[in-house]
Structures are given as structure tokens and as C-alpha cells.
Design a protein around this motif. Sequence first.
Motif, PDB file in Angstrom:
ATOM      1  N   ILE A  38      21.150   3.469  23.516  1.00  0.00           N
ATOM      2  CA  ILE A  38      20.032   3.557  22.922  1.00  0.00           C
ATOM      3  C   ILE A  38      19.027   4.341  23.363  1.00  0.00           C
ATOM      4  CG2 ILE A  38      18.310   2.980  20.513  1.00  0.00           C
ATOM      5  CD1 ILE A  38      20.832   1.370  19.693  1.00  0.00           C
ATOM      6  N   LYS A  39      19.070   3.565  24.932  1.00  0.00           N
ATOM      7  CA  LYS A  39      17.443   3.381  25.123  1.00  0.00           C
ATOM      8  C   LYS A  39      17.276   5.376  26.464  1.00  0.00           C
ATOM      9  CE  LYS A  39      15.571   2.091  29.607  1.00  0.00           C
ATOM     10  NZ  LYS A  39      15.921   3.049  30.883  1.00  0.00           N
ATOM     11  N   ASP A  40      18.830   5.335  26.359  1.00  0.00           N
ATOM     12  CA  ASP A  40      19.539   6.977  27.354  1.00  0.00           C
ATOM     13  C   ASP A  40      19.210   7.353  25.886  1.00  0.00           C
ATOM     14  OD1 ASP A  40      18.943   5.367  29.450  1.00  0.00           O
ATOM     15  OD2 ASP A  40      21.221   4.757  29.800  1.00  0.00           O
ATOM     16  N   ALA A  41      19.882   7.550  25.186  1.00  0.00           N
ATOM     17  CA  ALA A  41      19.612   8.991  24.175  1.00  0.00           C
ATOM     18  C   ALA A  41      18.788   9.298  23.728  1.00  0.00           C
ATOM     19  CB  ALA A  41      21.125   8.122  22.785  1.00  0.00           C
ATOM     20  N   ILE A  42      17.922   7.827  23.374  1.00  0.00           N
ATOM     21  CA  ILE A  42      16.440   8.591  23.119  1.00  0.00           C
ATOM     22  C   ILE A  42      15.333   9.253  23.622  1.00  0.00           C
ATOM     23  CG2 ILE A  42      14.118   8.304  21.907  1.00  0.00           C
ATOM     24  CD1 ILE A  42      15.827   6.318  19.992  1.00  0.00           C
ATOM     25  N   GLY A  43      16.021   8.969  25.031  1.00  0.00           N
ATOM     26  CA  GLY A  43      15.322   8.863  26.621  1.00  0.00           C
ATOM     27  C   GLY A  43      13.691   7.984  26.473  1.00  0.00           C
ATOM     28  N   LEU A  44      14.152   7.362  26.602  1.00  0.00           N
ATOM     29  CA  LEU A  44      12.876   6.133  26.781  1.00  0.00           C
ATOM     30  C   LEU A  44      12.576   5.444  28.299  1.00  0.00           C
ATOM     31  CD1 LEU A  44      13.162   4.302  23.159  1.00  0.00           C
ATOM     32  CD2 LEU A  44      11.557   6.209  23.942  1.00  0.00           C
ATOM     33  N   SER A  45      11.809   5.533  28.358  1.00  0.00           N
ATOM     34  CA  SER A  45      11.506   4.713  29.727  1.00  0.00           C
ATOM     35  C   SER A  45      11.249   2.859  29.109  1.00  0.00           C
ATOM     36  CB  SER A  45      10.098   4.978  30.658  1.00  0.00           C
ATOM     37  OG  SER A  45       9.009   4.438  29.123  1.00  0.00           O
ATOM     38  N   GLU A  46      11.456   2.150  30.227  1.00  0.00           N
ATOM     39  CA  GLU A  46      11.790   0.644  29.977  1.00  0.00           C
ATOM     40  C   GLU A  46      10.436   0.506  29.625  1.00  0.00           C
ATOM     41  OE1 GLU A  46      12.050  -1.310  33.905  1.00  0.00           O
ATOM     42  OE2 GLU A  46      14.073  -0.726  34.001  1.00  0.00           O
ATOM     43  N   GLY A  47       8.958   0.965  29.798  1.00  0.00           N
ATOM     44  CA  GLY A  47       7.527   0.899  28.928  1.00  0.00           C
ATOM     45  C   GLY A  47       8.115   0.678  27.469  1.00  0.00           C
ATOM     46  N   GLU A  48       8.188   2.458  27.133  1.00  0.00           N
ATOM     47  CA  GLU A  48       8.671   2.921  26.008  1.00  0.00           C
ATOM     48  C   GLU A  48       9.723   2.176  25.336  1.00  0.00           C
ATOM     49  OE1 GLU A  48       7.298   7.750  26.741  1.00  0.00           O
ATOM     50  OE2 GLU A  48       9.318   6.550  26.719  1.00  0.00           O
ATOM     51  N   LEU A  49      11.221   1.856  25.715  1.00  0.00           N
ATOM     52  CA  LEU A  49      11.666   0.183  25.319  1.00  0.00           C
ATOM     53  C   LEU A  49      10.774  -0.312  24.877  1.00  0.00           C
ATOM     54  CD1 LEU A  49      14.121  -0.304  24.212  1.00  0.00           C
ATOM     55  CD2 LEU A  49      14.980  -0.701  26.393  1.00  0.00           C
ATOM     56  N   GLY A  50      10.211  -1.576  25.568  1.00  0.00           N
ATOM     57  CA  GLY A  50       9.448  -2.087  25.457  1.00  0.00           C
ATOM     58  C   GLY A  50       8.298  -2.218  23.769  1.00  0.00           C
ATOM     59  N   LEU A  51       7.595  -1.366  23.845  1.00  0.00           N
ATOM     60  CA  LEU A  51       6.629  -0.976  22.816  1.00  0.00           C
ATOM     61  C   LEU A  51       7.252  -0.834  21.828  1.00  0.00           C
ATOM     62  CD1 LEU A  51       4.124   1.595  24.230  1.00  0.00           C
ATOM     63  CD2 LEU A  51       4.051  -1.237  23.993  1.00  0.00           C
ATOM     64  N   ALA A  52       8.767   0.452  22.212  1.00  0.00           N
ATOM     65  CA  ALA A  52       9.285   0.051  20.456  1.00  0.00           C
ATOM     66  C   ALA A  52       9.671  -1.360  19.642  1.00  0.00           C
ATOM     67  CB  ALA A  52      10.998   1.657  20.656  1.00  0.00           C
ATOM     68  N   LEU A  53      10.300  -2.336  20.595  1.00  0.00           N
ATOM     69  CA  LEU A  53      11.049  -3.293  20.104  1.00  0.00           C
ATOM     70  C   LEU A  53       9.706  -3.869  19.553  1.00  0.00           C
ATOM     71  CD1 LEU A  53      13.455  -3.983  23.532  1.00  0.00           C
ATOM     72  CD2 LEU A  53      14.268  -3.553  21.096  1.00  0.00           C
ATOM     73  N   LEU A  54       8.601  -3.690  19.652  1.00  0.00           N
ATOM     74  CA  LEU A  54       7.532  -4.634  19.021  1.00  0.00           C
ATOM     75  C   LEU A  54       8.141  -4.026  17.604  1.00  0.00           C
ATOM     76  CD1 LEU A  54       4.588  -3.715  21.167  1.00  0.00           C
ATOM     77  CD2 LEU A  54       5.609  -6.395  20.958  1.00  0.00           C
ATOM     78  N   GLY A  55       8.752  -3.394  17.117  1.00  0.00           N
ATOM     79  CA  GLY A  55       8.679  -2.319  15.528  1.00  0.00           C
ATOM     80  C   GLY A  55       9.476  -3.806  14.709  1.00  0.00           C
ATOM     81  N   ALA A  56      10.249  -4.808  15.885  1.00  0.00           N
ATOM     82  CA  ALA A  56      11.087  -5.892  14.934  1.00  0.00           C
ATOM     83  C   ALA A  56      10.171  -7.364  14.967  1.00  0.00           C
ATOM     84  CB  ALA A  56      12.055  -6.813  16.055  1.00  0.00           C
ATOM     85  N   PRO A  57       9.597  -7.487  15.990  1.00  0.00           N
ATOM     86  CA  PRO A  57       8.092  -8.995  15.528  1.00  0.00           C
ATOM     87  C   PRO A  57       7.293  -8.355  14.520  1.00  0.00           C
ATOM     88  CG  PRO A  57       8.078  -7.765  17.489  1.00  0.00           C
ATOM     89  CD  PRO A  57       9.488  -7.761  17.578  1.00  0.00           C
ATOM     90  N   ILE A  58       6.901  -7.243  14.374  1.00  0.00           N
ATOM     91  CA  ILE A  58       6.068  -7.330  13.200  1.00  0.00           C
ATOM     92  C   ILE A  58       6.326  -6.952  12.201  1.00  0.00           C
ATOM     93  CG2 ILE A  58       4.299  -4.386  12.084  1.00  0.00           C
ATOM     94  CD1 ILE A  58       4.089  -3.990  15.329  1.00  0.00           C
ATOM     95  N   GLY A  59       7.394  -6.301  12.040  1.00  0.00           N
ATOM     96  CA  GLY A  59       8.100  -6.865  10.606  1.00  0.00           C
ATOM     97  C   GLY A  59       8.636  -8.299  10.134  1.00  0.00           C
ATOM     98  N   ALA A  60       8.840  -9.003  11.364  1.00  0.00           N
ATOM     99  CA  ALA A  60       8.774 -10.090  11.101  1.00  0.00           C
ATOM    100  C   ALA A  60       7.482 -11.111  10.915  1.00  0.00           C
ATOM    101  CB  ALA A  60       9.603 -10.667  11.855  1.00  0.00           C
ATOM    102  N   MET A  61       6.621 -10.295  11.515  1.00  0.00           N
ATOM    103  CA  MET A  61       5.316 -12.131  11.224  1.00  0.00           C
ATOM    104  C   MET A  61       4.920 -10.988   9.671  1.00  0.00           C
ATOM    105  SD  MET A  61       4.950 -13.540  13.729  1.00  0.00           S
ATOM    106  CE  MET A  61       3.541 -13.906  13.029  1.00  0.00           C
ATOM    107  N   CYS A  62       5.478  -9.842   9.223  1.00  0.00           N
ATOM    108  CA  CYS A  62       4.633  -9.656   7.393  1.00  0.00           C
ATOM    109  C   CYS A  62       5.244 -10.394   6.513  1.00  0.00           C
ATOM    110  CB  CYS A  62       5.211  -7.896   7.575  1.00  0.00           C
ATOM    111  SG  CYS A  62       4.216  -7.060   8.584  1.00  0.00           S
TER     112      CYS A  62
END
Length: 383
Positions: A38-62
Motif C-alpha cells: 500500500i505504501k508503494d501503491a500510493i507512493g508514500l515516503s517512510e515519514g508520510e506513511l508514519g503520519l498516515a498511520l496516525l489515523g488509527a490512534p486518533i480514531g481509537a482515542m475518540c
Amino acid sequence: MSSHLRFFFSSRDSLHLGLIFTCNSLLFGNWITRIPDIKDAIGLSEGELGLALLGAPIGAMCIMPLSGWVIARFDLGRTLVASGLAHVLALPLLALSDSFWGLVVALFFFGFTNAIMDISMNATAAAIERKHKRAIMSTCHGMWSLGGMAGAALGSVLAGLEISTGIHLALVTAAIFIMILLLSGSLFRIKESRNVGDKVFAWPRGPLLLLAFMAFCILLSEGAIADWSAVYMRDVVVADAYLVGMAYAGFSMLMAIGRLTGDSIIPRLGKKHVVLYGSLLSVIGLFIAMFFEAQMLVIIGFSITGLGYSCIVPVLFISGANQPGYTAGTGIAAVTTLGYAGFLVGPPLIGILAEEYGLTMGMWFVLFCSLMVSVLSITTKFR
């Protein structure tokens, strides 16, 4: 077979709950093996992938701080089944993501549904323990680890066969949705026992805060290994394609063995010693994984780390559930509000560290977290 396992597999409620734990981790295990794709398909860098993965903890903390109230309002069994089915439906959305923000939104829903499912699963385990006066928490977590191992192994095989991410995750979604429906009958009717005055909403404080911080450290480490071990194997170790997911598979396998025997080991060693020795063993395993470059030694190192972590989270969760003045769901929610956030914050944090200093440095941070738990366990009182 030991007596605690005989009871677990002969009790319908315990067995069905254990299989629900397995369904949850099957989803996660299949997801983590497709992260590089998925990282390669979207064309994300490691930093961008790391930021995208923040979506899950934000959802959990809600939802996490409110989960005790949700369980009290809608009943434990109903919350478990409904959140489980919703979480299954979140999986294919990850494969459909075609942009950074699309992945963030999909991960938000994935984290939101997983958080309430996770808390209701553990609260159900605590309720069954109280009903039958038999320990099942560690065994349930062992079933979760078996599912993670199977999911990671299956995902690695399908990725190696070049099955598309969309087809892969759609098939997994359909199979697990049916499994949860078949298992939901007896669990749907389970209710949470409460005393007058028990809190149904709580932020972690006092003893719960210390348990929560230790859970944060361990679950941050588990989340980091889950989401980044495949990337570490591929990019740092330069492992063969069929071995990319095996570091997490080995991690899950040894964790499963530890947890499946945990309900008999924990009473013998004591909860404090289980946490202390387990965290120290994980430090040794991580050191092996990072110090050596041979593919099999790295897999062995991550596997040892899984054995070290195996019984720590069950001890922390049941200690939270046994805190006086709280329902089991609220006590677990108070611990997991901070603790489970670590599981989801860990991957993006490691991504940021990897972007700046390299992925190996990110793994050294995981080792530091394990060492912190060793130190804190010496002065902590476990119930």
C-alpha cells in the motif's frame, strides 16, 4: 493438556471468545503484511506513511475514554458483536485507499472500530473469569497471537503469489465476517456485572496510570514491530520476499506459546516477576534482531521478543479490571486509553524516527521502551 486449557476449550463462552480474539488479529496480521504494498501503491515516503498511520490512534482515542459508558449503555455482549462486525468491514477500506488522506480516513475508522472491539473483548474475558473463577485472559491473548501469526503467514504467502491487495483483503473480510456471525450467539447475551457506585467513565490515574504507562510502552513496542518488522526485513535486512512477513509471524508464534501457557505460569511466578522477566527477555531479543544481519537471526530475535512480551499485557489488563471502584470494562478502558494508544502511536512514531535517523534507530527506541517496563515493574503492585 493442562487443566486451564482443558477448561478453556470445554467452555463454550471461553472458546468462542478466544476465537473472536483470533478473528481480530487475523484482520491485523493480514493488514500489516500489505503495508509495504500500500505504501508503494500510493507512493508514500517512510515519514508520510508514519503520519498516515496516525489515523488509527486518533480514531481509537475518540472512543476509548467513552468505551466503559458504551458497554454499560448497550451491554457487553452486544457491544462486542457489533464492534467486531464493524471492524471487519473497515479492512477492505484500507485496500481501496488511493491517496494519503484516503488512507488516513480508512485508518481512522479501522482504529475506531478496533478500539471498542478490543476493550469489549477484554472486558468479556474478565467477566467470564469472574463468573467461572478461572483464569482465561492470557489464553485469550494467546488466541489473538495465533491469529496474528496465521494472518501474517497467509498475507506473506499471498503477497509472494502476487495476489492483489484488494482481492486479498476482500476475501479475508468475507471469511471473518461469517466467522464472527457464527460465534456471536452465546457471547451476544453476556452482561457486565457492576456494583453500585462503580465508575463507568475514567481517565487513568493513581495505580491505573502506572499500569497504563507500562501498557503504553509494551503496546507501542508491539505496534511498532507489527507495522515495521516487514519493512525492516525488506529494506534493512534485505530479506528474501517470502521471509519479509516471517519476523512478525515468529514474533506472534512465540507470543502465542507464552500466552497459551500464561494462565498456569502467572500464578506460579507472580504477576510482578512475569512482567519483570518478560520485559528483560524482550530486550535480549531486540538486541539480537538489531545487532545481527543474518535473516534467520533477525527472525529469531523478533521471536524471542514476542515470548518476552507474551504475558505482560494480560497481566496489566486483568490488574486494571480488578481495580476497586471500577467496572471491569472501565478499568480496562482506563489502562488501554493510554496503553492501546501506544500500540497505534508506535508505528507513526517509528516512521518519523526512521525518516530522520533510519529504521534501526526506531527499533532501538522500542528496546528502550522495554527496558522502561523492567524498571517500573519493580515498584508496581499488581492485582
